[in-house]
Design an enzyme around this catalytic site. Structure first.
Site, PDB file in Angstrom:
ATOM      1  N   ASN A  42       0.840  -1.198   0.000  1.00 20.20           N
ATOM      2  CA  ASN A  42       0.000   0.000   0.000  1.00 20.20           C
ATOM      3  C   ASN A  42       0.876   1.250   0.000  1.00 20.20           C
ATOM      4  O   ASN A  42       1.977   1.269   0.551  1.00 20.20           O
ATOM      5  CB  ASN A  42      -1.019  -0.007   1.142  1.00 20.20           C
ATOM      6  CG  ASN A  42      -0.444  -0.075   2.531  1.00 20.20           C
ATOM      7  OD1 ASN A  42       0.524  -0.780   2.801  1.00 20.20           O
ATOM      8  ND2 ASN A  42      -1.060   0.648   3.461  1.00 20.20           N
ATOM      9  N   GLU A  44       0.199   5.126   0.831  1.00 18.36           N
ATOM     10  CA  GLU A  44      -0.725   6.153   1.325  1.00 18.36           C
ATOM     11  C   GLU A  44      -0.365   7.525   0.782  1.00 18.36           C
ATOM     12  O   GLU A  44       0.771   7.778   0.380  1.00 18.36           O
ATOM     13  CB  GLU A  44      -0.701   6.204   2.857  1.00 18.36           C
ATOM     14  CG  GLU A  44      -1.397   5.054   3.508  1.00 18.36           C
ATOM     15  CD  GLU A  44      -1.479   5.202   5.026  1.00 18.36           C
ATOM     16  OE1 GLU A  44      -0.865   6.123   5.608  1.00 18.36           O
ATOM     17  OE2 GLU A  44      -2.168   4.363   5.629  1.00 18.36           O
ATOM     18  N   GLU A  55      -3.002  -4.558  -3.330  1.00 18.92           N
ATOM     19  CA  GLU A  55      -3.472  -5.437  -4.399  1.00 18.92           C
ATOM     20  C   GLU A  55      -3.462  -4.728  -5.748  1.00 18.92           C
ATOM     21  O   GLU A  55      -3.055  -5.294  -6.762  1.00 18.92           O
ATOM     22  CB  GLU A  55      -4.900  -5.928  -4.097  1.00 18.92           C
ATOM     23  CG  GLU A  55      -5.019  -6.717  -2.817  1.00 18.92           C
ATOM     24  CD  GLU A  55      -5.344  -5.873  -1.585  1.00 18.92           C
ATOM     25  OE1 GLU A  55      -5.983  -6.407  -0.670  1.00 18.92           O
ATOM     26  OE2 GLU A  55      -4.953  -4.679  -1.538  1.00 18.92           O
TER      27      GLU A  55
END
Length: 134
Positions: A42, A44, A55
C-alpha cells in the site's frame, strides 16, 4: 502453487509499504499464470482518496510487465487482524478474473490461513456484460 511462499512474498512486500498516516501496512503478492510473482504494497497519500492498496499496486505492476492472467493473490496485513481485499480491489481484480476463479489467500485474526475465490468474495461482479447487454 506454493501458498506459504506466496504469503511470504506478500509479507516481504508489506515491509516496503508507505503508510505514514495510518501505520496500517499491507502487502500483496500476485501469482501470474506464467509462475512469476508480482509484489505490491500500500502507498498512502495525505489526500486519503489518492491512496493505493497493495493489491492494485501489484496488479498494475504486473499489467505493466505484460501479464494479463493470474491464478492467485496473497494479502498480508498486521498481526491479529483478519484482512481481505477491499471492495474496490475486488472489483479491479475481477477485470482480470472474469470467471471468478482467482484464489485469494489471507489470514484469520488468529493467524491461521484462509482462502476464498474471488467469486465468493465478490458475487455478481460488474463487468463487460453490463456495459454491452445482450
Amino acid at each position: 502453487m506454493d501458498a506459504p511462499a506466496l504469503m511470504a512474498a506478500a509479507e516481504a512486500a508489506r515491509a516496503m509499504a508507505h503508510a505514514p498516516y495510518s501505520r496500517f501496512t499491507v502487502g500483496a503478492a500476485l501469482l501470474c499464470a506464467d509462475g512469476s510473482i508480482q509484489p505490491g504494497c500500500n502507498v498512502e497519500n495525505a489526500s486519503y482518496g489518492a491512496t493505493l492498496c497493495a493489491e492494485r499496486v501489484a496488479l498494475g505492476a504486473a499489467v505493466a510487465r505484460g501479464q494479463r492472467r493470474f491464478t492467485a493473490i496473497a494479502v498480508a496485513g498486521p498481526a491479529g487482524i483478519a484482512l481481505s481485499p477491499c471492495g474496490l480491489c475486488r472489483q479491479v481484480l475481477s477485470e482480470f478474473a472474469p470467471d471468478g476463479h482467482l484464489l485469494v489467500l489471507m489470514r484469520a485474526a488468529d493467524g491461521s490461513p484462509r482462502q476464498a475465490t474471488l467469486a465468493a468474495l465478490l458475487p455478481d461482479a460488474f463487468g463487460p456484460d453490463q456495459l454491452h447487454p445482450g
